[in-house]
Design an enzyme around this catalytic site. Structure first.
Site, PDB file in Angstrom:
ATOM      1  N   HIS A 291       0.822  -1.198   0.000  1.00 36.13           N
ATOM      2  CA  HIS A 291       0.000   0.000   0.000  1.00 36.13           C
ATOM      3  C   HIS A 291       0.863   1.258   0.000  1.00 36.13           C
ATOM      4  O   HIS A 291       0.626   2.193  -0.770  1.00 36.13           O
ATOM      5  CB  HIS A 291      -0.913  -0.012   1.224  1.00 36.13           C
ATOM      6  CG  HIS A 291      -1.847   1.137   1.275  1.00 36.13           C
ATOM      7  ND1 HIS A 291      -2.865   1.289   0.365  1.00 36.13           N
ATOM      8  CD2 HIS A 291      -1.906   2.207   2.108  1.00 36.13           C
ATOM      9  CE1 HIS A 291      -3.511   2.411   0.644  1.00 36.13           C
ATOM     10  NE2 HIS A 291      -2.952   2.977   1.695  1.00 36.13           N
TER      11      HIS A 291
ATOM     12  N   GLU B 268      -2.516  -5.271  -4.167  1.00 37.56           N
ATOM     13  CA  GLU B 268      -3.194  -4.914  -2.935  1.00 37.56           C
ATOM     14  C   GLU B 268      -4.594  -5.533  -2.891  1.00 37.56           C
ATOM     15  O   GLU B 268      -5.025  -6.024  -1.851  1.00 37.56           O
ATOM     16  CB  GLU B 268      -3.311  -3.394  -2.902  1.00 37.56           C
ATOM     17  CG  GLU B 268      -3.177  -2.783  -1.553  1.00 37.56           C
ATOM     18  CD  GLU B 268      -3.314  -1.294  -1.677  1.00 37.56           C
ATOM     19  OE1 GLU B 268      -4.285  -0.769  -1.164  1.00 37.56           O
ATOM     20  OE2 GLU B 268      -2.451  -0.667  -2.332  1.00 37.56           O
TER      21      GLU B 268
ATOM     22  N   ASN C 247      26.125 -22.431  -7.188  1.00 35.49           N
ATOM     23  CA  ASN C 247      26.920 -23.642  -7.277  1.00 35.49           C
ATOM     24  C   ASN C 247      26.448 -24.658  -6.240  1.00 35.49           C
ATOM     25  O   ASN C 247      26.289 -25.842  -6.536  1.00 35.49           O
ATOM     26  CB  ASN C 247      28.395 -23.279  -7.049  1.00 35.49           C
ATOM     27  CG  ASN C 247      29.300 -24.463  -7.231  1.00 35.49           C
ATOM     28  OD1 ASN C 247      29.301 -25.352  -6.383  1.00 35.49           O
ATOM     29  ND2 ASN C 247      30.035 -24.499  -8.326  1.00 35.49           N
TER      30      ASN C 247
END
Lengths: 690, 153
Positions: A46, A68, A424
């Site tokens: 918001h 929202e 990795n």
């Protein structure tokens, strides 16, 4: 434009919000039932929406607005989170991040968010159709008629909260006539309000206010525990506000509002309904919100209170403070020299005192530039999640010591190497689920990411419980790629074999995957870390996992060094790479295949003449019967460096040589300014040992 | 409308040169210079300018003119252009002058052995004075150093 002054604030805060959104979404994925987390996410989204709209970034605002809407349904228990929603929301976060990045790079932050918005809208609609009973209470998110008539839901929320001891207010705020950014001011008022309570209804609607579609005043119904005076005080502290009109809404006036609306029976009905939905929600929210907050250091901003008070400082100001301070340091060394020459007691005492004070000051200045590694670490949970998902593995990332602090310059550089190492670990280290089950390991692999202080260094470790490094296979690949000869290979110790994976062009992956093995190997990681003055080691047990350990200096700007003389010239060697100092007799230096070597503690090490290397104009070591030498180290290789004379050990401030000379400088890595104001060059021992 | 250009005037091998005043940070007397190994001969080294390390170029050497001993009049002009900061050693520097832009002509093919690309123009002052305006971007071009380094190796 006036916007510019808000821009840096906007960027900083958007980054903060995006970070918190990412973190909390990950947390929510672990505990999808926790409405408390949804609340935090909702609030962040918001605020982000409000900020973007006031700054005129429409695409950002519209995307956050749709997010929202989805979140609002979730927090009101009308929608349950599921994999699809999480994926969509994460995609939205990525889109938001790239838009903010674009803005940072001077772009307009425009991006095609249409598809994502559609997906979000579909989520909102789809689940609405399913939950028929919810339709009645969907009012708050829908655009209501522009007047300030409260609907039943809002009325009941007001009366409910008044019963539970909250205060309800009707607030009218008027901005000044000459206000330049009305929406920004309104946003600031809303920010104040939302920090202290909940806005029930605003007129004009929040959206209209954000788009500056209001005249000079706006009004809200508001619930809070804060008393009238302090609320008024806080709101009027926002600048360019002309007046704040605060009315406490009591039971009576509420009844009147209700009366104007319709039959009271209906209302009580709704109240009960709302009470039923609110009660479990809030009781869940409190304990759940507390436990994760206690676990992770940064609590939600709204809880505030004990959080350390901080200010944002432009990094350039810190840099100039650092520069000024280093000049002071140079003067201090000079004063110390003078005092020792003058030999006056009170002068010596004063200088000693100044030395102590400036040492403390140095500590503080250095600490100012220290940033918790958190700022780097906190992007990894998301990365590991996505990686694990795309590789179809289950991986838990456990972060320890995120509060460990490192110099800002190191932090900026360490991100990329860590990304490589973690990729990795997840890609090559952790086995696929089926394989893990077969091996009797838990389905979920664990990657530990640790940071801790040790002496003058910070260590960062990445450890997984995967398959470990396969020594024969590494050797085979190394020989095939010509990294080592078959003869050499036989002599290598386990650790040396492990280090082979850092060799250029080396990849242990059988096939090129999406994540790694595209030619960007661990050699890049190693050279980056070495460039930062750190080093990296690997330990591994076949079948049990691999650990990468990175050692980093605390700061890059002040180092302990050994100053040496070479005829009329002075040079500095970083103390960290010096093993020992000593002297060597001419006769002890022998030649082997034309290379000069000496016997040093049962091993043969090469002899390097610094004078020849830097082409000294007035010194040659060949003429001396006995020469001073420095034993320096690079990894496990050592070399003896012949110098003229030792001056002594000293703290020096690293200075770049200037851009004009940057690049191929060979043995010189930088410069420093000595007590007498002269410049001395810093020798890079890593460049001496090939 | 002819614009006025303020330039710092310095001499090099009996010729007068100009650098726009906004490119010049300060003018310093000669200070001790620390030699930097493995650099072209015209790079004399680095100096400490109030806490900042700045590379120093002998402008005579840079232009392929004969280098001479430094004298009382020798000066270091600290210029900054294209976020490079460099000091030029010149024979003397003692004047600031206004040059009208309509008095500036394109560089001739060669001026006193200096390559034309280092020159952005030549300004006529009064009857007989000629002022050579430097093209700093070319003078500070790093490509040339890199070439020289490779040549030296």
């Amino acid at each position: 434009m006036e916007m510019n002054q808000y821009m840096s604030m906007f960027i900083d805060e958007s980054n903060d919000h995006l970070q918190s959104l990412n973190e909390n979404m990950l947390r929510l994925e672990q505990q999808p039932e926790d409405i408390g987390i949804v609340q935090i996410i909702f609030r962040s989204a918001h605020t982000l929406k409000g900020m973007s709209a006031t700054m005129g970034f429409e695409d950002l605002a519209s995307l956050t607005h749709e997010m929202e809407n989805v979140l609002d349904l979730v927090r009101n228990d009308k929608l349950r989170m599921n994999g699809h929603i999480f994926d969509t929301l994460f995609k939205c976060l990525d889109a938001l991040e790239s838009m903010v990045q674009d803005i940072i790079n001077g772009g307009t932050g425009k991006s095609d968010v249409g598809e994502l918005v559609q997906r979000l809208k579909a989520i909102v609609k789809g689940d609405f159709a399913g939950g028929a009973a919810k339709a009645a209470t969907s009012a708050p998110t829908e655009a209501v008629s522009a007047s300030l008539v409260l609907d039943q839901f809002q009325l009941s929320v007001l009366s409910q909260s008044m019963e539970s001891g909250h205060k309800a207010y009707f607030i009218e705020v008027k901005v000044r006539d000459d206000c330049l950014l009305k929406a920004a001011r309104a946003y600031m008022v809303f920010d104040v309000l939302e920090r202290n309570g909940e806005v029930v209804k605003a007129h004009p609607s929040v959206q209209e206010i954000e788009q500056e579609q209001f005249d000079r005043s706006f009004s809200v119904y508001y619930i809070s525990q804060v008393d009238e005076a302090s609320l008024r005080d806080q709101i009027s502290r926002v600048s360019e506000i002309e007046s704040v009109n605060l009315n406490v809404v009591d039971k009576e006036s509420l009844d009147m509002l209700e009366g104007s609306k319709g039959s009271s029976e209906k209302v009580t009905e709704t109240v009960q309904e709302v009470a039923a939905t609110l009660a479990p929600a809030s009781s869940v929210a409190t304990p759940a919100a507390e436990s994760p907050a206690a676990r992770s250091a940064p609590a939600a901003p709204s809880t505030g209170g004990t959080a350390p008070r901080t200010i944002r400082v432009d990094i350039e100001r810190l840099d100039s403070l650092m520069n000024l301070f280093s000049e002071l340091l140079i003067d201090r060394v000079r004063l110390e020299q003078l005092a020792s020459e003058v030999k006056r007691n009170d002068l010596t005492e004063t200088v000693e005192h100044m030395a102590r004070v400036s040492a403390d000051l140095q500590n503080i200045v250095l600490k100012l530039r220290m940033v918790p590694v958190e700022s780097v670490f906190n992007r990894f949970p998301r990365m590991v999640r996505d990686l694990a998902k795309s590789l179809d593995k289950k991986v838990d990332l456990v972060i320890v010591g995120a509060e460990t602090e490192l110099d800002r310059t190191v932090i900026d550089e360490i991100g990329d190497p860590l990304v490589h190492l973690i990729r990795n670990a997840v890609d090559h280290g952790v086995e696929p689920i089926t394989e893990r089950v077969k091996l009797g390991k838990p389905e979920v692999g664990t990657v530990h990411l640790r940071a801790f202080h040790s002496g003058n260094h910070v260590f960062i470790e990445i450890e997984e419980d995967g398959k470990g490094i396969n020594r024969p296979k590494v050797l085979e690949t190394a020989i095939k790629r010509g990294v080592v000869s078959p003869d050499e290979a036989k002599k290598l110790s386990d650790d040396e074999v492990n280090m082979l994976i850092f060799a250029a062009g080396f990849s242990t992956a059988d096939k090129v995957s999406d994540i790694s093995g595209r030619g960007v190997g661990l050699d890049v990681v190693k050279s980056k870390i070495t460039a930062l003055g750190g080093h990296v080691t690997v330990t591994s047990t076949l079948g049990a996992g691999t650990k990468f350990s990175i050692q980093l200096p605390l700061t890059l700007s002040i180092i302990a060094a050994m100053l040496i003389k070479l005829g009329s010239e002075k040079y500095a060697f970083p103390l960290s790479s010096i093993v020992e100092t000593g002297s060597v007799k001419r006769s002890a230096i022998r030649t082997l295949h034309g290379n000069r070597i000496i016997d040093y503690r049962q091993s043969i090490i090469p002899v390097i003449s610094l004078a020849a290397l830097v082409d000294s104009p007035d010194y040659r070591d060949e003429e001396e019967a006995e020469t001073e030498m420095l034993i320096v180290r690079k990894g496990d290789k050592q070399a003896a460096i012949l110098v003229d004379e030792f001056i002594g050990q000293s703290e020096i401030v690293l200075k770049p040589l200037g851009k004009y000379l940057a690049g191929n400088l060979g043995v010189v890595s930088g410069a420093t300014i000595l007590g007498d104001g002269h410049v001395a060059l810093i020798v890079d021992p890593n460049a001496l040992i090939k | 409308m002819a614009e006025e250009l303020k330039v710092i005037v310095f001499t090099l091998a009996h010729e007068e040169y100009g650098i726009e005043v906004d490119k010049v940070r300060t003018i310093e007397r000669m200070v001790p210079i620390t030699r930097v190994p493995k650099t072209p001969t015209f790079v004399k080294g680095v100096i400490n300018l109030r806490g900042i390390v700045i590379p120093i170029i002998d402008l005579r050497g840079r232009f392929g003119l004969a280098e001479t001993e430094y004298t009382e009049n020798s000066r270091i002009i600290i210029v900054s252009a294209n976020d490079l900061e460099v000091g030029f050693i010149v024979d003397s520097a003692n004047d600031v002058m206004d040059v009208m832009s309509d008095k500036i002509e394109n560089p001739p093919e060669v001026v006193g052995g200096i390559k034309a690309k280092y020159i952005s123009g030549v300004a006529k002052i009064g009857e007989s004075r000629l002022l050579i305006l430097l093209n700093l971007t070319e003078v500070l071009s790093r490509n040339e150093i890199i070439q020289l380094e490779q040549f030296g190796e």
